[in-house]
Enzyme design. Structure first.
Site, PDB file in Angstrom:
ATOM      1  N   GLU A 207       0.879  -1.185   0.000  1.00 18.79           N
ATOM      2  CA  GLU A 207       0.000   0.000   0.000  1.00 18.79           C
ATOM      3  C   GLU A 207       0.909   1.226   0.000  1.00 18.79           C
ATOM      4  O   GLU A 207       1.118   1.851  -1.019  1.00 18.79           O
ATOM      5  CB  GLU A 207      -0.923   0.003   1.214  1.00 18.79           C
ATOM      6  CG  GLU A 207      -1.852   1.205   1.238  1.00 18.79           C
ATOM      7  CD  GLU A 207      -2.516   1.433   2.596  1.00 18.79           C
ATOM      8  OE1 GLU A 207      -3.564   2.082   2.600  1.00 18.79           O
ATOM      9  OE2 GLU A 207      -1.969   1.001   3.634  1.00 18.79           O
ATOM     10  N   ASP A 285     -11.549  -1.624   5.365  1.00 17.99           N
ATOM     11  CA  ASP A 285     -10.367  -1.197   6.115  1.00 17.99           C
ATOM     12  C   ASP A 285     -10.753  -0.556   7.448  1.00 17.99           C
ATOM     13  O   ASP A 285     -10.942  -1.253   8.433  1.00 17.99           O
ATOM     14  CB  ASP A 285      -9.519  -0.263   5.253  1.00 17.99           C
ATOM     15  CG  ASP A 285      -8.062  -0.181   5.685  1.00 17.99           C
ATOM     16  OD1 ASP A 285      -7.688  -0.904   6.625  1.00 17.99           O
ATOM     17  OD2 ASP A 285      -7.302   0.585   5.086  1.00 17.99           O
TER      18      ASP A 285
END
Length: 345
Positions: A207, A285
């Site tokens: 990420e 998330d």
């Protein structure tokens, strides 16, 4: 994969309603401002924000670390089993409304034990909330203990020692928090121990961190899934490997945009990843902080890419297949999904 205007609404409705799993959600990241204030009042805590509006205004992050600073400050309202019960129940009720039949939920014990909250307090409260939700709406869930990568591997081993008496109640181990400066190799010995205990392992990689972190997670940590993984698009050989081995990526689109991994949803690499044959799943998330739950992520992705029902069917099936649920449960959920897709067609 793109739909016409006449079929777009039907594809979106199917995507929202069909049975699916969520495999990447941090329970502490589901703490909505309203619940945070209620828990602060329950526990007589001097909360640093004057109102829910003031707290929401603080959500103007510049990067992952600025988000984490706020995240840990808000987690301080979680003190007793009832707090963790209420947190879990609130998330699972919301997940059920998004068609989620099974959720694999990250929790960060180090966030709480560092504040003097007992490991068993956290675990008991989360399990109680999950049991209430299953009785209330039938949703299945499992707990994945995550180690904080900005802390040392020795601290991780200490947390694992706390967890070992409760292994039957923990369904896997993960690695989260800030990637920058904390490569997966830092935790190679810890994850070898977790695998030796017979538990599946996952890790955040690719990420903020480079594609090399994905290689490390696969080759050094032995993960079953990659959490995020969106920077795999920068390495054609890695894309080919992930497709060949069908390693699931638990992608969190709104989170990626909110943390400026991508400037806007239309620039997300999701179409490239799916087009390369990767096993992609969509997830939320930290939905209280990043603009929404799984349904909100689905709506945002559909607005950007206009996918057809076949694409959404594939994503939902990926999520069920990549879960750590029992094979019999997975087969039953996939049968429901297949029926829903056949009826749509």
């Amino acid at each position: 994969m793109a739909t016409s205007a006449s079929t777009d609404d039907a594809a979106l409705a199917f995507a929202l309603a069909c049975p699916k799993a969520e495999l990447h959600v941090h329970i502490e990241g589901t703490l909505e401002p309203e619940l945070a204030f209620a828990l602060a009042q329950r526990n007589d805590i001097d909360f640093p924000y004057a109102s829910t509006d003031a707290l929401r205004a603080a959500y103007d992050f510049s990067d992952l670390q600025s988000f984490l600073d706020l995240y840990y400050a808000c987690a301080d309202v979680l003190r007793c089993e009832a707090d963790f019960h209420d947190l879990m129940l609130a998330y699972l009720r919301r997940a059920h409304r998004d068609g989620i039949v099974h959720a694999e939920i990250f929790f960060d014990p180090q966030t709480h034990t560092a504040r003097g909250i007992g490991f068993e307090t956290v675990l008991n409260g989360l399990e109680a909330g999950a049991a209430t939700a299953q009785a209330e709406c039938g949703i299945s869930s499992r707990l994945i203990l995550c180690f904080l990568r900005h802390l040392s591997e020795e601290d991780g081993f200490a947390t694992l020692a706390q967890a070992e008496p409760y292994l039957a109640r923990i369904h896997g181990f993960g690695l989260d928090s800030s990637e920058r400066g904390h490569p997966p190799v830092k935790f190679e010995r810890l994850f070898a121990r977790c695998r030796a205990l017979g538990k599946p392992v996952v890790a955040h990689a690719g990420e903020e961190g480079p594609p090399d972190y994905i290689y490390q997670a696969l080759d050094l940590l032995g993960v079953s899934r990659i959490d995020h993984g969106v920077r795999a698009s920068e390495d054609p050989a890695l894309l080919e490997r992930l497709a060949r081995e069908q390693i699931a990526l638990t992608v969190c689109p709104l989170s990626n945009v909110r943390l400026r991994v991508f400037p806007q949803m239309a620039m997300h690499t999701l179409p490239q990843l799916i087009g390369a044959g990767l096993k992609i799943t969509l997830n939320s998330d930290d939905p209280a902080y990043f603009g929404g739950y799984l349904g909100d992520n689905i709506r945002a992705v559909q607005a950007a890419f206009g996918w057809d029902a076949k694409t959404w069917y594939g994503l939902a099936r990926n999520s069920l297949e990549a879960s750590f649920a029992d094979e019999s449960d997975k087969a039953a959920w996939i049968e429901r999904l297949d029926r829903a897709y056949a009826e749509l067609r």
